[in-house]
Design an enzyme around this catalytic site. Structure first.
Site, PDB file in Angstrom:
ATOM      1  N   ASP A 173      -7.437  -5.676   4.301  1.00 40.53           N
ATOM      2  CA  ASP A 173      -6.689  -4.488   4.318  1.00 40.53           C
ATOM      3  C   ASP A 173      -6.680  -3.837   5.619  1.00 40.53           C
ATOM      4  O   ASP A 173      -7.784  -3.457   6.194  1.00 40.53           O
ATOM      5  CB  ASP A 173      -7.274  -3.379   3.281  1.00 40.53           C
ATOM      6  N   GLY A 174      -5.497  -3.910   6.163  1.00 41.48           N
ATOM      7  CA  GLY A 174      -5.472  -2.899   7.668  1.00 41.48           C
ATOM      8  C   GLY A 174      -4.496  -3.772   8.629  1.00 41.48           C
ATOM      9  O   GLY A 174      -5.030  -4.920   8.975  1.00 41.48           O
ATOM     10  N   GLY A 175      -3.679  -3.408   9.138  1.00 42.00           N
ATOM     11  CA  GLY A 175      -3.015  -4.316  10.241  1.00 42.00           C
ATOM     12  C   GLY A 175      -2.405  -5.305   9.933  1.00 42.00           C
ATOM     13  O   GLY A 175      -2.213  -6.352  10.553  1.00 42.00           O
ATOM     14  N   MET A 184      -8.411   9.346  -0.610  1.00 42.40           N
ATOM     15  CA  MET A 184      -9.205   9.883   0.442  1.00 42.40           C
ATOM     16  C   MET A 184      -9.479  11.210   0.233  1.00 42.40           C
ATOM     17  O   MET A 184      -8.687  12.008  -0.254  1.00 42.40           O
ATOM     18  CB  MET A 184      -8.542   9.718   1.845  1.00 42.40           C
ATOM     19  N   HIS A 231      -8.355   2.277  -4.491  1.00 41.17           N
ATOM     20  CA  HIS A 231      -9.134   1.980  -3.314  1.00 41.17           C
ATOM     21  C   HIS A 231      -9.969   3.377  -2.864  1.00 41.17           C
ATOM     22  O   HIS A 231      -9.157   4.251  -2.262  1.00 41.17           O
ATOM     23  CB  HIS A 231      -8.632   1.430  -1.918  1.00 41.17           C
ATOM     24  N   SER A 248       0.697  -1.081   0.017  1.00 36.84           N
ATOM     25  CA  SER A 248      -0.144  -0.212  -0.074  1.00 36.84           C
ATOM     26  C   SER A 248       0.946   0.994   0.044  1.00 36.84           C
ATOM     27  O   SER A 248       1.753   1.626   0.932  1.00 36.84           O
ATOM     28  CB  SER A 248      -0.744   0.176   1.243  1.00 36.84           C
ATOM     29  N   MET A 283     -12.116  -4.196   5.046  1.00 40.45           N
ATOM     30  CA  MET A 283     -11.514  -3.553   6.183  1.00 40.45           C
ATOM     31  C   MET A 283     -11.313  -4.133   7.360  1.00 40.45           C
ATOM     32  O   MET A 283     -11.866  -4.246   8.293  1.00 40.45           O
ATOM     33  CB  MET A 283     -12.027  -2.152   6.312  1.00 40.45           C
ATOM     34  N   GLY A 331      -8.792   5.282   6.872  1.00 41.95           N
ATOM     35  CA  GLY A 331      -8.279   6.510   6.828  1.00 41.95           C
ATOM     36  C   GLY A 331      -6.996   6.835   7.197  1.00 41.95           C
ATOM     37  O   GLY A 331      -6.239   7.981   6.890  1.00 41.95           O
ATOM     38  N   PHE A 332      -6.339   5.891   8.140  1.00 40.65           N
ATOM     39  CA  PHE A 332      -4.799   6.234   8.571  1.00 40.65           C
ATOM     40  C   PHE A 332      -4.114   4.729   8.475  1.00 40.65           C
ATOM     41  O   PHE A 332      -4.776   3.515   8.938  1.00 40.65           O
ATOM     42  CB  PHE A 332      -4.874   6.775   9.898  1.00 40.65           C
ATOM     43  N   ASP A 363      -4.603   4.261  -1.878  1.00 41.06           N
ATOM     44  CA  ASP A 363      -5.646   4.766  -0.964  1.00 41.06           C
ATOM     45  C   ASP A 363      -5.698   6.150  -1.584  1.00 41.06           C
ATOM     46  O   ASP A 363      -5.039   7.054  -0.939  1.00 41.06           O
ATOM     47  CB  ASP A 363      -5.354   4.746   0.538  1.00 41.06           C
ATOM     48  N   MET A 411     -12.044   5.750  -0.991  1.00 37.94           N
ATOM     49  CA  MET A 411     -12.453   6.292   0.187  1.00 37.94           C
ATOM     50  C   MET A 411     -13.106   7.679   0.071  1.00 37.94           C
ATOM     51  O   MET A 411     -12.780   8.632   0.694  1.00 37.94           O
ATOM     52  CB  MET A 411     -11.559   6.128   1.296  1.00 37.94           C
ATOM     53  N   GLY A 428      -1.131   2.026   9.849  1.00 41.03           N
ATOM     54  CA  GLY A 428      -0.320   1.549  11.113  1.00 41.03           C
ATOM     55  C   GLY A 428      -1.306   1.420  12.157  1.00 41.03           C
ATOM     56  O   GLY A 428      -0.699   1.058  13.457  1.00 41.03           O
ATOM     57  N   SER A 450       2.242  -0.057   6.029  1.00 47.54           N
ATOM     58  CA  SER A 450       3.225   0.075   7.248  1.00 47.54           C
ATOM     59  C   SER A 450       4.520  -1.080   7.229  1.00 47.54           C
ATOM     60  O   SER A 450       5.697  -0.885   7.364  1.00 47.54           O
ATOM     61  CB  SER A 450       2.640   0.701   8.476  1.00 47.54           C
ATOM     62  N   HIS A 481      -1.664  -0.875  -4.000  1.00 51.66           N
ATOM     63  CA  HIS A 481      -2.539  -0.555  -3.601  1.00 51.66           C
ATOM     64  C   HIS A 481      -2.498   1.155  -3.334  1.00 51.66           C
ATOM     65  O   HIS A 481      -1.709   1.510  -2.725  1.00 51.66           O
ATOM     66  CB  HIS A 481      -2.951  -1.286  -2.255  1.00 51.66           C
TER      67      HIS A 481
END
Length: 226
Positions: A180-182, A40, A71, A11, A142, A147-148, A38, A73, A150, A203, A36
């Site tokens: 997606d995420g973490g 926003m 993606h 990402s 998700m 939105g953020f 993002d 958003m 990490g 991240s 990927h």
């Protein structure tokens, strides 16, 4: 239902956004096939990132075979599909919560010969996406609040992945299930075991010293897929 290849998607937001082209090139050099992106708007999520102009510059500086996955958003994504097609995105994913024109937007993306995806925030029931599965190429789950980067992985979201994987098998469908995420090695493996076929990693990926070895490690999880 054919077996789908496991894909790792670095990402862009997890790398150096100030040097987006070099960040994209690092993903290419690591042996990944998709980046990927993002997008926003500061309204649908409380942050701003990149738009079509920067994506267009990335497209000009990566190989033709390397895919760009936008993606979105943003609210009313149906009004912006053409812009993301023109700047070179092969895949476009939007949020079911961001528009009342879900069917129209899916059809619009498909008419543009692009890979169409539908994304769900953590609080959104997975059942809302079921009526659209036959027309989708991908569902994005998700596993953090969008939105953020990490954030910590929300493991309870894997129940959504399992429901989608079961639905795929029952109705012999071939859409991708993207998480997606973490994502790190532990949560990535958990996601694949639940049925995910695409892992978005920001991240964690870009913090590693050897990005090629990192990508190879993620790709080795393919044998764990359902």
């Amino acid at each position: 239902m054919k077996k789908q290849k496991l894909e790792l998607e670095p990402s862009l937001i997890g790398g150096d956004l100030g040097n987006a082209i070099e960040t994209a090139r690092k993903a290419v050099a690591a042996g990944t096939n998709i980046l990927h992106l993002d997008v926003m708007d500061g309204l649908f999520v409380p942050n701003f990132t990149i738009g079509p102009d920067i994506i267009g510059r990335i497209r000009e500086n990566v190989p033709e075979h390397f895919r760009l996955d936008a993606h979105l958003m943003i609210y009313s994504p149906e009004n912006f599909i053409e812009k993301f097609v023109k700047c070179g995105c092969e895949e476009i994913t939007f949020h079911i919560e961001a528009t009342e024109e879900v069917r129209y937007t899916i059809d619009y993306i498909k008419k543009c010969n692009r890979y169409a995806g539908l994304a769900l925030k953590p609080e959104t029931p997975v059942e809302l996406v079921l009526p659209y599965l036959k027309d989708l190429d991908k569902v994005l789950i998700m596993t953090v609040e969008p939105g953020f980067g990490g954030q910590e992985f929300l493991s309870e979201m894997l129940n959504k992945v399992k429901i989608l994987a079961s639905y795929k098998k029952k109705y012999n469908l071939d859409f991708d299930i993207q998480v997606d995420g973490g994502i790190n090695y532990e949560t990535g493996l958990m996601s694949v075991k639940a049925g995910a076929t695409r892992l978005v990693c920001g991240s964690f990926f870009y913090k590693q010293k050897d990005l090629k070895a990192t990508a190879d490690k993620f790709h080795s999880f393919e044998g764990e897929a359902l």
